[in-house]
Design a protein around this motif. Sequence first.
Motif, PDB file in Angstrom:
ATOM      1  N   ASP A   3       0.837  -1.190   0.000  1.00  0.00           N
ATOM      2  CA  ASP A   3       0.000   0.000   0.000  1.00  0.00           C
ATOM      3  C   ASP A   3       0.877   1.248   0.000  1.00  0.00           C
ATOM      4  O   ASP A   3       1.963   1.260   0.605  1.00  0.00           O
ATOM      5  N   LYS A 278       1.826  -1.353  24.408  1.00  0.00           N
ATOM      6  CA  LYS A 278       0.853  -1.427  23.307  1.00  0.00           C
ATOM      7  C   LYS A 278       0.512  -2.873  22.958  1.00  0.00           C
ATOM      8  O   LYS A 278       1.394  -3.668  22.612  1.00  0.00           O
ATOM      9  N   GLN A 297       3.529  -6.395  13.762  1.00  0.00           N
ATOM     10  CA  GLN A 297       2.144  -6.585  14.179  1.00  0.00           C
ATOM     11  C   GLN A 297       1.600  -7.799  13.448  1.00  0.00           C
ATOM     12  O   GLN A 297       2.217  -8.302  12.503  1.00  0.00           O
ATOM     13  N   GLY A 300      -1.745  -6.394   8.481  1.00  0.00           N
ATOM     14  CA  GLY A 300      -1.824  -5.015   8.028  1.00  0.00           C
ATOM     15  C   GLY A 300      -0.462  -4.406   7.777  1.00  0.00           C
ATOM     16  O   GLY A 300       0.576  -4.912   8.209  1.00  0.00           O
ATOM     17  N   ASN A 301      -0.457  -3.290   7.051  1.00  0.00           N
ATOM     18  CA  ASN A 301       0.776  -2.610   6.672  1.00  0.00           C
ATOM     19  C   ASN A 301       1.203  -1.673   7.801  1.00  0.00           C
ATOM     20  O   ASN A 301       0.584  -0.640   8.033  1.00  0.00           O
ATOM     21  N   LEU A 302       2.259  -2.053   8.492  1.00  0.00           N
ATOM     22  CA  LEU A 302       2.690  -1.282   9.658  1.00  0.00           C
ATOM     23  C   LEU A 302       3.325   0.044   9.264  1.00  0.00           C
ATOM     24  O   LEU A 302       3.174   1.051   9.973  1.00  0.00           O
ATOM     25  N   VAL A 304       2.429   1.929   6.792  1.00  0.00           N
ATOM     26  CA  VAL A 304       1.299   2.829   6.521  1.00  0.00           C
ATOM     27  C   VAL A 304       0.667   3.288   7.830  1.00  0.00           C
ATOM     28  O   VAL A 304       0.303   4.461   7.989  1.00  0.00           O
ATOM     29  N   ARG A 305       0.553   2.373   8.775  1.00  0.00           N
ATOM     30  CA  ARG A 305      -0.025   2.722  10.085  1.00  0.00           C
ATOM     31  C   ARG A 305       0.811   3.783  10.800  1.00  0.00           C
ATOM     32  O   ARG A 305       0.280   4.737  11.361  1.00  0.00           O
ATOM     33  N   LEU A 306       2.125   3.620  10.778  1.00  0.00           N
ATOM     34  CA  LEU A 306       3.002   4.604  11.417  1.00  0.00           C
ATOM     35  C   LEU A 306       2.970   5.930  10.661  1.00  0.00           C
ATOM     36  O   LEU A 306       3.004   7.007  11.270  1.00  0.00           O
ATOM     37  N   SER A 308       0.516   7.231   9.276  1.00  0.00           N
ATOM     38  CA  SER A 308      -0.731   7.938   9.602  1.00  0.00           C
ATOM     39  C   SER A 308      -0.577   8.861  10.804  1.00  0.00           C
ATOM     40  O   SER A 308      -1.383   9.781  10.988  1.00  0.00           O
ATOM     41  N   THR A 325       4.036  -6.381   7.490  1.00  0.00           N
ATOM     42  CA  THR A 325       3.571  -6.395   8.876  1.00  0.00           C
ATOM     43  C   THR A 325       4.694  -5.993   9.840  1.00  0.00           C
ATOM     44  O   THR A 325       4.452  -5.853  11.041  1.00  0.00           O
ATOM     45  N   LEU A 347      -1.586   5.051  18.742  1.00  0.00           N
ATOM     46  CA  LEU A 347      -1.893   3.988  17.775  1.00  0.00           C
ATOM     47  C   LEU A 347      -2.818   2.930  18.385  1.00  0.00           C
ATOM     48  O   LEU A 347      -2.727   2.627  19.566  1.00  0.00           O
TER      49      LEU A 347
END
Length: 347
Positions: A3, A278, A297, A300-302, A304-306, A308, A325, A347
């Motif tokens: 992503d 966490k 994790q 999911g795409n970590l 991309v999560r970070l 955000s 991940t 997060l």
Amino acid sequence: MSDPVRYPEDLQIIDCSLGTNPLGAPKCLKSLILSPDFCNLCDYPDPEPYDLKNEISCAHQAWKLSTDQILIGGGSMGILVTLARLLISKGTFLSGISPQFTDAVVQCLCNGAAYHPVQLEAPDYRISIEPLLEIMKENQCVIYLDRPNNPTGQVTALKDVEKLAAAGMENSSWIISDEAYGDYLSDEESTIMLNYPNLITCRSFSKGLGAAGLRIGYAVSNDSMLSALFRKAQPPFVLGTADALMGISVVREREFLDKTRSYVQLAKTAVMNVLKEKDGFSVADTDIRVPILLLSQKSGNLAVRLASVGISCEAGSGFFSLDDTSVRLRVPSPDKLETFLDRIRTL
């Protein structure tokens, strides 16, 4: 396909991606650059910067090095490129501990290596050399070992590297110890302390010394024939005059390295403590002195999560045997540390 990584427009990005020094560059470089009589850039540089090699030898008394053992290159990556040209040919059995520094492996693959790494197991990714020793019983090979490991930040014990080198002597195998992050450890822990002709240690100015822009690296070799071949195979004038002079100042800047080491331990301890709070995150085994760690994790795409929350990192998909991940994180700069911790908490 991964992503796309997008950052919020209203947040300042906290850079935790590349393995540069979180404190930046030493101040001595700025004063050198501003000096009107800095150096002569008209002439070609010395084929080998003897003064820089002498400074490295003097700065690391525990290693008891002669300047002939020191091979200077264009960053540790330049060293690894030349070593791959010399030690790897079509079909050469290459092994290591995966995940590890991708670009070094790619250079070996480009020279024809057959790559058979030991795969570390999630979530701890704990390193053991026993599988490598088993591989060496059956194969003459080249072992590439990044130490500290990139991306986990683990440090293979010196006694274990000695076992690998001793095993390699039995069947003419080579051990490449990549200590790009080695300045975060004491000199006594370096594989340069081990006197084996089949062991080559690579070092960098880009990490703990804070001078990635100079592109200085060096190897230490105990094999005079390999050293002679290296000098012939490496491109001429690989290190510029200005880089060599600035490199001398960097080596002398001991206070900066001490400050860097202290900050990294403080920052990484704080980061690890917040990550442990966490749910859903796992951190691979790591050494608190090394500024990088591997965070994962379950799905999911970590990266991309970070992104955000405005944190940049190195995506796990950039390493063999990892996917999106996972990410490699470097501790943030001191002025960004508290903001980084707050963003992780959200997060």
